[in-house]
Enzyme design. Structure first.
Site, PDB file in Angstrom:
ATOM      1  CG  ASN A   1       0.833   1.193   4.886  1.00 13.56           C
ATOM      2  OD1 ASN A   1       0.536   1.948   5.808  1.00 13.56           O
ATOM      3  ND2 ASN A   1       0.480   1.443   3.633  1.00 13.56           N
TER       4      ASN A   1
ATOM      5  N   GLY B   1       0.823  -1.211   0.000  1.00  9.96           N
ATOM      6  CA  GLY B   1       0.000   0.000   0.000  1.00  9.96           C
ATOM      7  C   GLY B   1       0.848   1.248   0.000  1.00  9.96           C
ATOM      8  CB  ALA B   2       4.336   1.637  -0.855  1.00  8.46           C
TER       9      ALA B   2
ATOM     10  CE1 TYR C   1      -8.008   1.203   9.408  1.00  6.29           C
ATOM     11  CE2 TYR C   1      -8.596   2.159  11.525  1.00  6.29           C
ATOM     12  CZ  TYR C   1      -7.684   1.978  10.499  1.00  6.29           C
ATOM     13  OH  TYR C   1      -6.453   2.571  10.570  1.00  6.29           O
ATOM     14  CB  ALA C   2     -11.956  -0.520  15.474  1.00  4.11           C
ATOM     15  CB  ALA C   3     -12.754  -5.716  14.535  1.00  5.10           C
TER      16      ALA C   3
END
Length: 248
Positions: free
Chosen positions: A88, A11-12, A154-156
């Site tokens: 990432n 994901g750069a 997302y948080a999980a």
């Protein structure tokens, strides 16, 4: 030693991943710059090194285990190995919890969590066999405090990345491979400003003890430090950069 070392970032092409990739390249690493499409990776790589001598752009779809294996093979063919990998790649939807569909939940977990798992598994195995490596996973404050501004999925996923980091750290410790996570709070990034409406963002910043968004360049410099040869005694840790929102 970084002059002869090879680092890969997923994901750069943009956002925090791009800043991390730039920092590693600036520190002297040969860089495998990956993103979902080769076009995105190529465009980002051209900005860093037009000659292409020190940057290898690759498509790496983190949904596919074969894509990790292909990227590893390309790094080994081009530069003889892989020493540092930064997991990432992530998507950050902010769908309210009661409106998340099963499909959206699965997609976020597949990209963020399973993608990180596959990176640790594929790159970690190769590093372990070589007797040296640095794996750095991008987690999040959201995975520690339940994500006040982000989606539940997302948080999980980010909370689970913290657990995976410990598992792989234990698995690979005796092989000379360290595995760490960085857990940033809200960063000064276009994606953050795009995700949160301005008036809500002002309220959010007001709740941060240091009263500002985080500097992504510092997170990137932390990655470079954890990637270093000297970082051999730091493993299984989560490095918090959150302005004092979450203290432990």
């Amino acid at each position: 030693r970084s002059m002869s070392q090879v680092a890969l970032v997923t994901g750069a092409a943009q956002g925090l991943g791009n800043i991390i990739a730039r920092r590693l390249h600036g520190a002297g690493y040969k860089l495998v710059l990956t993103d979902r499409t080769e076009d995105m990776a190529r465009a980002a790589a051209a900005q860093l090194d037009a000659s292409g001598d020190t940057v290898l752009p690759l498509a790496l779809d983190v949904m596919q285990k074969a894509a990790f294996e292909a990227a590893l093979a390309a790094a080994c063919e081009r530069w003889g190995g892989l020493h540092v990998a930064v997991n990432n790649a992530a998507i950050t939807p902010t769908t309210p919890v009661m409106q998340i569909t099963p499909e959206e939940f699965d997609t976020v977990l597949a990209i963020n969590l399973r993608g990180t798992f596959l990176g640790c598994q594929v790159f970690g195995a190769a590093m372990g066999a070589a007797g040296y490596g640095r794996l750095i996973n991008v987690a999040s404050l959201a995975g520690q405090n339940g994500g006040t501004a982000s989606g539940a999925h997302y948080a999980a996923s980010k909370g689970a990345i913290l657990t995976l980091t410990k598992i792989f750290a234990r698995e690979l410790a005796a092989s000379g491979v360290t595995v760490n996570a960085i857990a940033p709070g809200p960063m000064e990034l276009p994606s953050v400003r795009a995700a949160v409406p301005p008036e809500r963002l002002e309220k959010l910043i007001e709740m941060i003890p240091v009263k500002r968004l985080g500097n992504p360049e510092f997170v990137a410099s932390l990655v470079v430090q954890l990637a270093s040869v000297e970082a051999d005694f730091a493993t299984g840790a989560a490095w918090d950069v959150n302005g004092g929102i979450f203290m432990r």
